[in-house]
Design a protein around this motif. Structure first.
Motif, short mmCIF file in Angstrom:
data_model
loop_
_atom_site.label_atom_id
_atom_site.label_comp_id
_atom_site.label_asym_id
_atom_site.label_seq_id
_atom_site.Cartn_x
_atom_site.Cartn_y
_atom_site.Cartn_z
N GLY A 51 7.18 -10.71 -5.89
CA GLY A 51 7.94 -10.59 -4.71
C GLY A 51 7.65 -9.31 -4.08
N LEU A 52 7.18 -8.10 -4.99
CA LEU A 52 6.69 -7.00 -4.38
C LEU A 52 5.53 -6.98 -3.76
N SER A 53 4.72 -7.56 -4.64
CA SER A 53 3.17 -7.65 -4.32
C SER A 53 3.26 -8.56 -3.02
N SER A 54 3.68 -9.61 -3.09
CA SER A 54 3.69 -10.69 -1.97
C SER A 54 4.07 -10.04 -0.56
N GLY A 55 5.20 -9.15 -0.60
CA GLY A 55 5.77 -8.20 0.46
C GLY A 55 4.87 -7.21 1.10
N LEU A 56 4.34 -6.60 0.01
CA LEU A 56 3.20 -5.36 0.51
C LEU A 56 1.90 -5.84 0.94
N ARG A 57 1.39 -7.04 0.43
CA ARG A 57 0.41 -7.63 0.82
C ARG A 57 0.35 -8.14 2.35
N TYR A 58 1.56 -8.55 2.44
CA TYR A 58 1.95 -9.08 4.06
C TYR A 58 1.96 -7.86 4.83
N GLU A 59 2.72 -6.97 4.67
CA GLU A 59 3.54 -5.72 5.35
C GLU A 59 2.06 -4.51 5.59
N MET A 60 1.25 -4.66 4.65
CA MET A 60 0.07 -3.82 4.96
C MET A 60 -1.08 -4.21 5.48
N LYS A 61 -1.05 -5.70 5.78
CA LYS A 61 -2.30 -6.15 6.29
C LYS A 61 -2.90 -5.20 7.39
N GLN A 62 -2.07 -4.63 8.16
CA GLN A 62 -2.78 -3.88 9.41
C GLN A 62 -2.89 -2.75 9.24
N SER A 63 -2.83 -2.16 7.69
CA SER A 63 -2.91 -0.91 7.61
C SER A 63 -4.26 -0.56 7.17
N LYS A 64 -4.21 0.91 6.72
CA LYS A 64 -5.35 1.34 6.07
C LYS A 64 -5.65 1.25 4.80
N VAL A 65 -4.82 0.48 4.06
CA VAL A 65 -4.72 0.20 2.68
C VAL A 65 -5.05 -1.19 2.45
N ALA A 66 -5.97 -1.73 1.45
CA ALA A 66 -6.20 -2.99 1.38
C ALA A 66 -5.43 -3.37 0.04
N ALA A 101 -12.22 -2.95 -10.37
CA ALA A 101 -13.05 -2.09 -9.97
C ALA A 101 -14.01 -2.61 -8.92
N GLY A 102 -14.66 -3.98 -9.05
CA GLY A 102 -15.34 -4.65 -8.14
C GLY A 102 -14.44 -4.81 -6.75
N LEU A 103 -13.30 -5.26 -6.93
CA LEU A 103 -12.37 -5.39 -5.67
C LEU A 103 -12.28 -4.26 -4.84
N THR A 104 -12.11 -2.96 -5.46
CA THR A 104 -12.12 -1.57 -4.95
C THR A 104 -13.32 -1.41 -4.13
N CYS A 105 -14.32 -1.66 -4.63
CA CYS A 105 -15.79 -1.50 -4.16
C CYS A 105 -15.87 -2.39 -2.81
N ALA A 106 -15.25 -3.39 -2.98
CA ALA A 106 -15.34 -4.53 -1.85
C ALA A 106 -14.75 -4.09 -0.49
N GLY A 107 -14.16 -2.94 -0.27
CA GLY A 107 -13.69 -2.64 0.90
C GLY A 107 -12.34 -3.56 1.18
#
Length: 150
Positions: A51-66, A101-107
């Protein structure tokens, strides 16, 4: 909570260097230990993190954090018998670390998304897609597959 303390720092880092920073949740499938035993609290914790992951993935979509999630459905803490029956080329923890690590490098690729790793083949495909490489300078014990619960 940790997320409210961490995410503003990640956003600040993005503003500092102009790149999108990332936060990747690594979760299990909720199945628990290979014995099939999962306490009520363990089950509840798994669902809270989802739930935390889902909420943050949604809420942070327009932020500077992937914000992403890697949900691992592969069995962990396998018995020695299971490891001998179906050996892995590398420890699962190493492959998941390389994928992160690969995801981090993927921007911002996969920003707000979840990758489900339900099989070794799916894991290998994601390792290729996110251009991960094996760090040959890190050596695992030659008996890692039978020397513990990696």
């Amino acid at each position: 909570n940790a997320a409210s303390a961490l995410l503003p720092r990640l956003e600040g880092l993005s503003e500092f260097d102009g790149t999108k920073t990332s936060y990747t949740f690594v979760t299990g499938d909720g199945g628990g230990h290979s014995s099939g035993k999962l306490s009520g609290a363990g089950q509840l914790n798994s669902h809270h993190i989802w739930g935390l992951s889902s909420g943050l993935r949604y809420e942070m979509k327009q932020s500077k954090v992937a914000v992403r999630e890697v949900r691992v459905g592969l069995q962990v803490n396998r018995s020695e018998e299971e490891r001998k029956k179906s050996p892995r080329e590398r420890p699962l923890s190493e492959d998941i670390g390389n994928l992160c690590a690969g995801l981090t490098c993927a921007g911002d690729k996969m920003d707000g998304e979840m990758i489900e790793v339900e099989s070794q083949q799916a894991l290998e495909e994601n390792l290729l897609e996110y251009e991960t490489t094996i760090d040959e300078s890190i050596t695992m014990p030659h008996v890692w597959e039978s020397a513990g619960n990696l």
